[in-house]
Design a protein around this motif. Structure first.
Motif, mmCIF file in Angstrom:
data_model
loop_
_atom_site.group_PDB
_atom_site.id
_atom_site.type_symbol
_atom_site.label_atom_id
_atom_site.label_comp_id
_atom_site.label_asym_id
_atom_site.label_seq_id
_atom_site.Cartn_x
_atom_site.Cartn_y
_atom_site.Cartn_z
ATOM 1 N N UNK A 70 23.993 30.048 26.923
ATOM 2 C CA UNK A 70 22.640 30.476 26.574
ATOM 3 C C UNK A 70 21.703 30.575 27.778
ATOM 4 N N UNK A 71 21.952 29.717 28.811
ATOM 5 C CA UNK A 71 21.097 29.774 30.016
ATOM 6 C C UNK A 71 21.318 31.093 30.745
ATOM 7 N N UNK A 72 22.576 31.495 30.902
ATOM 8 C CA UNK A 72 22.887 32.745 31.607
ATOM 9 C C UNK A 72 22.322 33.953 30.867
ATOM 10 N N UNK B 155 35.567 30.869 29.542
ATOM 11 C CA UNK B 155 35.101 29.848 28.595
ATOM 12 C C UNK B 155 33.650 30.115 28.212
ATOM 13 N N UNK B 156 32.817 30.557 29.167
ATOM 14 C CA UNK B 156 31.410 30.854 28.887
ATOM 15 C C UNK B 156 31.301 32.079 27.985
ATOM 16 N N UNK B 157 32.149 33.122 28.233
ATOM 17 C CA UNK B 157 32.128 34.322 27.383
ATOM 18 C C UNK B 157 32.440 33.968 25.915
ATOM 19 N N UNK B 158 33.316 32.993 25.712
ATOM 20 C CA UNK B 158 33.666 32.633 24.336
ATOM 21 C C UNK B 158 32.490 31.986 23.602
ATOM 22 N N UNK B 159 31.546 31.413 24.351
ATOM 23 C CA UNK B 159 30.396 30.767 23.743
ATOM 24 C C UNK B 159 29.198 31.720 23.597
ATOM 25 N N UNK C 166 29.303 38.221 20.734
ATOM 26 C CA UNK C 166 30.189 39.295 21.177
ATOM 27 C C UNK C 166 29.460 40.408 21.913
ATOM 28 N N UNK C 167 28.229 40.696 21.515
ATOM 29 C CA UNK C 167 27.462 41.773 22.182
ATOM 30 C C UNK C 167 27.134 41.394 23.613
ATOM 31 N N UNK C 168 26.660 40.133 23.819
ATOM 32 C CA UNK C 168 26.319 39.686 25.187
ATOM 33 C C UNK C 168 27.569 39.639 26.056
ATOM 34 N N UNK C 169 28.668 39.111 25.483
ATOM 35 C CA UNK C 169 29.911 39.004 26.256
ATOM 36 C C UNK C 169 30.392 40.384 26.680
ATOM 37 N N UNK C 170 30.291 41.372 25.771
ATOM 38 C CA UNK C 170 30.731 42.734 26.094
ATOM 39 C C UNK C 170 29.832 43.345 27.169
ATOM 40 N N UNK C 171 28.522 43.105 27.056
ATOM 41 C CA UNK C 171 27.584 43.689 28.033
ATOM 42 C C UNK C 171 27.838 43.131 29.425
ATOM 43 N N UNK C 172 27.987 41.795 29.521
ATOM 44 C CA UNK C 172 28.218 41.187 30.835
ATOM 45 C C UNK C 172 29.569 41.591 31.419
#
Length: 204
Positions: A160-162, A184-188, A191-197
């Motif tokens: 959440x900080x990132x 591990x951070x992407x799993x937390x 899905x939208x944020x993980x895909x964007x990053x």
């Protein structure tokens, strides 16, 4: 005694008679040449005074007509004119050299000023470079500490900080993380944020 006196008187009479008979050379010169010459000069001066003629000017004209005297005067005039021209040319050359010296001194002074300005600018730039290097080192040190802190965090806390940070800062931190920590951070993340990053990281 009376006889001797008589002889002396006779001798004196003879000498006087000889002197009277044959006048000396000096007397002849005075009577025959000098007195007539002075008389002639006096008459000429009187005549020229009455006619208004300048005798000295006439004498100058006569001397000008004498060939060898005229030639000597011409040579002296020519020599003096040549000397005058040489002096003038030398003075002009001296002035020209002085102008050149002044120009060279001005160029040297401007070159010295320019050199001093360049040295001052070089010192200023060197100071700026050193300052930037120090800032860069401090920034790198701070970033290393931040990265180390994120790697020590749990994935649930870091995610959440990132997401809350700017994309530039988040991507910088994520691109320097170990792959296991990043996954591990992407799993937390959502899905939208993980895909964007993931997409942003692939474009770097």
């Amino acid at each position: 005694m009376a006889k001797k006196n008589t002889e002396n008187v006779n001798n004196l009479d003879e000498q006087l008679e000889l002197e009277n008979k044959s006048p000396g050379f000096i007397k002849k010169f005075v009577y025959l040449f000098l007195i007539p010459l002075m008389f002639t000069v006096a008459i000429i001066l009187i005549v020229t005074t009455f006619t208004g003629t300048n005798v000295f000017k006439l004498a100058g004209n006569v001397t000008e007509k004498i060939p060898f005297m005229n030639k000597e005067e011409a040579e002296s005039v020519e020599n003096s004119s040549l000397s005058g021209e040489k002096v003038v040319s030398l003075q002009a050359e001296i002035q020209e050299k002085e102008v050149q010296i002044t120009q060279l001194q001005t160029q040297i002074e401007s070159a010295v000023v320019e050199k001093d300005e360049l040295l001052a600018e070089q010192e200023r730039l060197q100071f700026e470079i050193e300052k930037l290097k120090r800032n860069q080192e401090e920034t790198q040190k701070e970033f290393t500490e931040i990265l180390s802190t994120f790697e020590k965090m749990s994935a649930k806390t870091a995610a959440p900080i990132l997401v809350q940070m700017s994309d530039t800062e988040s991507l910088r931190i994520m691109s320097n993380m170990k792959p296991d920590t990043l996954s591990a951070i992407f799993t937390k993340m959502s899905p939208a944020d993980a895909a964007r990053y993931t997409e942003l990281l692939s474009q770097q």
